[in-house]
Design a protein around this motif. Structure first.
Motif, PDB file in Angstrom:
ATOM      1  N   VAL A   1       0.839  -1.200   0.000  1.00 59.35           N
ATOM      2  CA  VAL A   1       0.000   0.000   0.000  1.00 59.35           C
ATOM      3  C   VAL A   1       0.875   1.251   0.000  1.00 59.35           C
ATOM      4  CG1 VAL A   1      -1.713   1.313   1.329  1.00 59.35           C
ATOM      5  CG2 VAL A   1      -1.947  -1.167   1.098  1.00 59.35           C
ATOM      6  N   MET A   2       1.923   1.259   0.804  1.00 59.52           N
ATOM      7  CA  MET A   2       2.842   2.394   0.861  1.00 59.52           C
ATOM      8  C   MET A   2       3.492   2.642  -0.499  1.00 59.52           C
ATOM      9  SD  MET A   2       6.268   2.838   3.216  1.00 59.52           S
ATOM     10  CE  MET A   2       5.385   2.358   4.710  1.00 59.52           C
ATOM     11  N   ALA A   3       3.933   1.570  -1.158  1.00 71.52           N
ATOM     12  CA  ALA A   3       4.597   1.697  -2.451  1.00 71.52           C
ATOM     13  C   ALA A   3       3.680   2.292  -3.501  1.00 71.52           C
ATOM     14  CB  ALA A   3       5.106   0.331  -2.910  1.00 71.52           C
ATOM     15  N   MET A   4       2.396   1.915  -3.466  1.00 71.68           N
ATOM     16  CA  MET A   4       1.441   2.459  -4.432  1.00 71.68           C
ATOM     17  C   MET A   4       1.099   3.916  -4.117  1.00 71.68           C
ATOM     18  SD  MET A   4       0.998   0.046  -6.607  1.00 71.68           S
ATOM     19  CE  MET A   4       2.704  -0.391  -6.268  1.00 71.68           C
ATOM     20  N   GLN A   5       0.915   4.236  -2.849  1.00 71.54           N
ATOM     21  CA  GLN A   5       0.574   5.606  -2.478  1.00 71.54           C
ATOM     22  C   GLN A   5       1.693   6.580  -2.814  1.00 71.54           C
ATOM     23  OE1 GLN A   5      -0.492   5.087   1.672  1.00 71.54           O
ATOM     24  NE2 GLN A   5      -2.673   5.095   1.177  1.00 71.54           N
ATOM     25  N   ALA A   6       2.930   6.136  -2.694  1.00 68.11           N
ATOM     26  CA  ALA A   6       4.061   7.008  -2.998  1.00 68.11           C
ATOM     27  C   ALA A   6       4.232   7.221  -4.494  1.00 68.11           C
ATOM     28  CB  ALA A   6       5.343   6.420  -2.409  1.00 68.11           C
ATOM     29  N   LEU A   7       3.723   6.316  -5.309  1.00 73.04           N
ATOM     30  CA  LEU A   7       3.964   6.345  -6.759  1.00 73.04           C
ATOM     31  C   LEU A   7       2.854   6.996  -7.571  1.00 73.04           C
ATOM     32  CD1 LEU A   7       5.703   5.331  -9.205  1.00 73.04           C
ATOM     33  CD2 LEU A   7       4.239   3.289  -9.188  1.00 73.04           C
ATOM     34  N   LEU A   8       1.605   6.677  -7.258  1.00 76.70           N
ATOM     35  CA  LEU A   8       0.529   6.889  -8.224  1.00 76.70           C
ATOM     36  C   LEU A   8      -0.146   8.245  -8.126  1.00 76.70           C
ATOM     37  CD1 LEU A   8      -1.117   3.355  -7.982  1.00 76.70           C
ATOM     38  CD2 LEU A   8       0.445   4.197  -9.750  1.00 76.70           C
ATOM     39  N   ASN A   9      -0.388   8.823  -9.295  1.00 83.34           N
ATOM     40  CA  ASN A   9      -1.308   9.937  -9.439  1.00 83.34           C
ATOM     41  C   ASN A   9      -2.617   9.392  -9.990  1.00 83.34           C
ATOM     42  OD1 ASN A   9       0.523  12.086  -8.688  1.00 83.34           O
ATOM     43  ND2 ASN A   9       1.558  11.728 -10.641  1.00 83.34           N
TER      44      ASN A   9
END
Length: 407
Positions: A109-117
């Motif tokens: 979840v952290m990896a996706m939140q840091a990456l995605l617009n």
């Protein structure tokens, strides 16, 4: 009074492994029924215990676990992970490239939140572990599911991946060994995936939580060990191989072209700092686990409990008329297919619910893993052989009644 509503961000978030059918199972238990839960890979619930030396090390270190650790995790734990990276061929990993988390789930979840617009796309396998799809959606992105081919040992279809790449595609997810199919990817396939990611400048997220649970001589190859020019985030942990699911001890390893991802890594560090740190007592298990005797080997080799349970479950399932199953080379699940001519299932969640109500066995419907058909089931083969035999016999009985009555 105005009703309080959930965030619109949850509109596309689904995790049916713990969904409506599980709620029905809880209701039946409250009525006094005994439910055999073959829906979740929870080793401790089936008598798989962690090595005693790990437990004792955690107990001895409890006095040292009362405060926060570094936001990325204990130095000793991260150093043990770094040393394992060296052993398995993931080069160039430093202490600061490793993040400890409350299970791999938190880190995904952290990896996706840091990456995605909003509107960014991430390629996710179908079938998948549904947390990946949910995490992409929660981060504002669009999960785009690529096909894993059942006729080719559930390997990802490279041509399908390439056809689904657009200008909005940011990353590609692989799950190897695979949950739910048990597929273990070959070096040739992994090199094809690297070629596609390199061509389209994609991040690779590699979920390798089952890397030590392998059968029949299968070999796990970390994709990060095959190249150093792509940015790759690899996920692993103690939940499965060390039977410590309740400790919630997972990690994320950043490798490859880290210089190209410096801004993204800053985002990861912001989110890591915001949650302060992962569970500190559980982090004390990591060094002992990785550096100690690998007891998982006793379970997966011929004569081992996991290997024996896999073989019995697969033999019994594939003897049921109309049921086929690719034999898993890794992990702890079966993903059998029901012939639609014999079992015309329109609603597989209802099918699973009917099985639960009639036979008191809880499985997960295939559509929960984001595939397009309704003809698959996931079965956990963690119970002892006698329990598995009873459970699959009940499944066979239920299928026989289904085929006869088509209810």
């Amino acid at each position: 009074m105005k009703k309080i509503r959930q965030s619109e961000k949850l509109a596309k978030v689904c995790y049916d492994i713990r969904g409506p059918v599980l709620e029905e199972a809880k209701r039946l238990e409250e009525e006094g029924n005994r439910i055999l839960k073959l829906n979740i890979g929870n080793p401790a619930a089936f008598g798989f215990e962690a090595p005693e030396e790990i437990i004792q090390d955690v107990i001895r270190n409890l006095p040292n676990a009362q405060g926060y650790s570094d936001s990325k995790g204990l130095f000793s734990a991260r150093k043990a992970i770094m040393q394992e990276c060296q052993q398995i061929g993931i080069d160039g990993v430093d202490i600061d490239d490793i993040y400890l988390g409350n299970g791999v789930s938190e880190l995904i979840v952290m990896a996706m939140q840091a990456l995605l617009n909003n509107g960014d796309e991430v390629l996710v396998p179908a079938p998948d572990y549904p947390l990946w799809t949910a995490a992409v959606s929660l981060g504002g992105g669009n999960p785009i599911h690529y096909v894993c081919d059942e006729q080719a040992d559930w390997f990802p279809d490279i041509s399908d991946i390439e056809q689904k790449i657009t200008a909005k595609t940011r990353a590609l997810v692989i799950i190897n060994p695979n949950n739910p199919t048990g597929s273990v990817y070959s070096s040739e396939l992994l090199l094809d995936i690297i070629r596609v990611a390199r061509k389209h400048k994609l991040i690779v997220f590699a979920d390798e939580i089952y890397s030590k649970i392998l059968y029949d001589g299968a070999v796990h190859i970390p994709i990060a060990s095959l190249c150093d020019d792509l940015f790759i985030a690899t996920f692993n942990g103690l939940s499965k191989s060390y039977r410590l699911a309740g400790f919630r001890a997972g990690w994320m390893i950043l490798s490859g072209a880290k210089e190209q991802a410096s801004n993204y890594i800053e985002g990861l560090e912001i989110l890591s700092n915001m949650r302060l740190c992962a569970n500190v007592p559980a982090q004390f298990a990591v060094q002992t686990a990785l550096g100690g005797y690998q007891s998982i080997n006793e379970l997966i080799l011929p004569g081992g409990r996991l290997r024996e349970q896999r073989d019995i479950a697969w033999d019994m399932l594939t003897q049921i008329p109309g049921v086929t199953c690719v034999k898993p080379k890794g992990a702890i699940y079966m993903f059998p297919r029901l012939d639609p001519d014999m079992y015309p299932i329109a609603d597989d969640q209802r099918f699973i619910k009917d099985l639960l109500e009639r036979e008191k066995i809880l499985l997960v419907q295939g559509s929960a893993f984001n595939i397009s058909d309704t003809q698959h089931l996931r079965i956990v083969f963690l119970p002892t052989t006698d329990v598995l035999q009873q459970a699959i016999s009940k499944v066979e009985r239920f299928l026989g009644k289904w085929a006869q009555s088509s209810y």
